[in-house]
Motif scaffolding. Structure first.
Motif, PDB file in Angstrom:
ATOM      1  N   ALA A 192       0.866  -1.213   0.169  1.00  0.00           N
ATOM      2  CA  ALA A 192      -0.104  -0.013  -0.379  1.00  0.00           C
ATOM      3  C   ALA A 192       0.799   1.269  -0.048  1.00  0.00           C
ATOM      4  CB  ALA A 192      -0.965  -0.121   1.251  1.00  0.00           C
ATOM      5  N   THR A 193       1.896   1.269   0.674  1.00  0.00           N
ATOM      6  CA  THR A 193       2.799   2.328   0.727  1.00  0.00           C
ATOM      7  C   THR A 193       4.295   1.983   0.723  1.00  0.00           C
ATOM      8  OG1 THR A 193       3.011   2.359   3.147  1.00  0.00           O
ATOM      9  CG2 THR A 193       1.254   3.659   2.141  1.00  0.00           C
ATOM     10  N   VAL A 194       5.210   3.086   0.545  1.00  0.00           N
ATOM     11  CA  VAL A 194       6.716   2.738   0.447  1.00  0.00           C
ATOM     12  C   VAL A 194       7.074   3.759   1.286  1.00  0.00           C
ATOM     13  CG1 VAL A 194       6.781   1.469  -1.640  1.00  0.00           C
ATOM     14  CG2 VAL A 194       7.030   3.785  -1.656  1.00  0.00           C
ATOM     15  N   GLU A 195       8.327   3.729   1.968  1.00  0.00           N
ATOM     16  CA  GLU A 195       8.722   4.681   2.976  1.00  0.00           C
ATOM     17  C   GLU A 195      10.319   4.457   3.052  1.00  0.00           C
ATOM     18  OE1 GLU A 195       8.083   6.797   7.619  1.00  0.00           O
ATOM     19  OE2 GLU A 195       6.916   5.009   6.609  1.00  0.00           O
ATOM     20  N   SER A 196      11.207   5.631   3.303  1.00  0.00           N
ATOM     21  CA  SER A 196      12.454   5.491   3.263  1.00  0.00           C
ATOM     22  C   SER A 196      12.845   6.132   4.619  1.00  0.00           C
ATOM     23  CB  SER A 196      13.154   6.125   2.098  1.00  0.00           C
ATOM     24  OG  SER A 196      14.512   6.260   2.479  1.00  0.00           O
ATOM     25  N   VAL A 197      13.386   5.454   5.616  1.00  0.00           N
ATOM     26  CA  VAL A 197      13.840   5.583   6.875  1.00  0.00           C
ATOM     27  C   VAL A 197      15.392   5.544   7.084  1.00  0.00           C
ATOM     28  CG1 VAL A 197      13.615   5.582   9.566  1.00  0.00           C
ATOM     29  CG2 VAL A 197      11.654   5.495   7.757  1.00  0.00           C
ATOM     30  N   SER A 198      16.167   6.532   7.200  1.00  0.00           N
ATOM     31  CA  SER A 198      17.477   6.249   7.324  1.00  0.00           C
ATOM     32  C   SER A 198      18.148   5.458   6.308  1.00  0.00           C
ATOM     33  CB  SER A 198      17.969   5.646   8.738  1.00  0.00           C
ATOM     34  OG  SER A 198      17.590   6.439   9.788  1.00  0.00           O
ATOM     35  N   GLY A 199      17.822   5.881   5.152  1.00  0.00           N
ATOM     36  CA  GLY A 199      18.480   4.937   3.887  1.00  0.00           C
ATOM     37  C   GLY A 199      17.784   3.715   3.435  1.00  0.00           C
ATOM     38  N   ALA A 200      16.849   2.997   4.466  1.00  0.00           N
ATOM     39  CA  ALA A 200      16.231   2.029   4.259  1.00  0.00           C
ATOM     40  C   ALA A 200      14.745   2.074   3.955  1.00  0.00           C
ATOM     41  CB  ALA A 200      16.248   0.979   5.322  1.00  0.00           C
ATOM     42  N   VAL A 201      14.561   1.161   2.756  1.00  0.00           N
ATOM     43  CA  VAL A 201      12.994   1.430   2.458  1.00  0.00           C
ATOM     44  C   VAL A 201      12.332   0.255   2.929  1.00  0.00           C
ATOM     45  CG1 VAL A 201      11.777   1.173   0.215  1.00  0.00           C
ATOM     46  CG2 VAL A 201      13.908   2.226  -0.072  1.00  0.00           C
ATOM     47  N   THR A 202      11.149   0.793   3.513  1.00  0.00           N
ATOM     48  CA  THR A 202       9.921  -0.215   4.094  1.00  0.00           C
ATOM     49  C   THR A 202       8.804  -0.128   3.142  1.00  0.00           C
ATOM     50  OG1 THR A 202       9.185   1.497   5.607  1.00  0.00           O
ATOM     51  CG2 THR A 202      10.893   0.165   6.337  1.00  0.00           C
ATOM     52  N   LEU A 203       7.915  -1.289   3.220  1.00  0.00           N
ATOM     53  CA  LEU A 203       6.711  -1.343   2.493  1.00  0.00           C
ATOM     54  C   LEU A 203       5.612  -1.453   3.572  1.00  0.00           C
ATOM     55  CD1 LEU A 203       8.101  -4.110  -0.075  1.00  0.00           C
ATOM     56  CD2 LEU A 203       8.280  -1.731  -0.304  1.00  0.00           C
TER      57      LEU A 203
END
Length: 223
Positions: A192-203
């Motif tokens: 549903a979404t993608v996000e980048s936190v401290s260089g790491a991408v999460t789904l």
């Protein structure tokens, strides 16, 4: 028709570079303070040896150069992180298979998993635990060959429904003779979404965040 796509894990080097930059900057500041203090408090009758002073200046220059290089590397990794996020955005709407027994449950979507056994499975005993490690549901379902899918809509034994959140599945399979069949479990769901936190991408899958590194397969069904 179903097509599958393999996905490479993103780098988390941006976070490492940021930490290195912070340490180098701290070392640089400390070195500068020590050098300044040493010069201010030296004995006028016995000034610092020129060779020693030159050596310290060389060290100062090396630290400064390291900071510049680390800053440049951090900028490059930040750009790569942005590219990873842009590429990962194409995963939205795709069905993902994740190397994890943890699946998300929402009001709109059930928790979903896939299983793989070494041979056909006739029945499966499911045990589902919440994020606190408490078993909230146990049930036995029919198997569907050596591979199949398992879903849980959150229904509890007392007739109520479990709250939205992350749930872990433990499953044991048996063949038609009642012999145990080890199962490999993977969580599934649409991205549903993608996000980048401290260089790491999460789904964002079924209401929970999953590291892109855990993604093992994508399925795109059409027709």
């Amino acid at each position: 028709m179903t097509t599958t796509t393999s996905v490479a894990a993103p780098t988390t080097a941006a976070a490492t570079a940021a930490a290195a930059l912070s340490k180098n900057t701290s070392d640089y500041t400390m070195f500068l303070k020590l050098l300044t203090t040493q010069m201010q408090n030296q004995d006028p009758l016995k000034p610092m040896d020129s060779t020693e002073y030159t050596s310290q200046l060389a060290q100062f220059s090396q630290v400064e150069q390291t900071i510049k290089q680390t800053t440049a590397l951090s900028d490059i990794l930040s750009q790569l992180s942005t590219q990873n996020l842009a590429q990962a955005s194409s995963l939205i709407g795709r069905e993902a298979v994740v190397d994890s027994a943890v699946s998300g449950l929402t009001a709109a979507t059930p928790a979903q998993w896939s299983y793989t056994g070494s041979r056909d499975v006739a029945s499966i005993e499911m045990s589902i635990t919440n994020s606190s490690g408490k078993v909230v549901s146990k049930q036995t379902v029919s198997g569907d060959g050596a591979k199949g899918r398992l879903t849980w809509d959150g229904a509890l034994a007392d007739g109520s429904k479990a709250a939205a959140g992350a749930y872990t599945l433990s499953a044991t399979g048996s063949d038609s003779s009642g012999v145990n069949v080890p199962l490999t479990i993977a969580a599934t769901g649409k991205v549903a979404t993608v996000e980048s936190v401290s260089g790491a991408v999460t789904l964002g899958i079924n209401g929970i965040e999953v590291p892109l590194a855990k993604l093992v397969r994508l399925a795109d069904t059409a027709g």
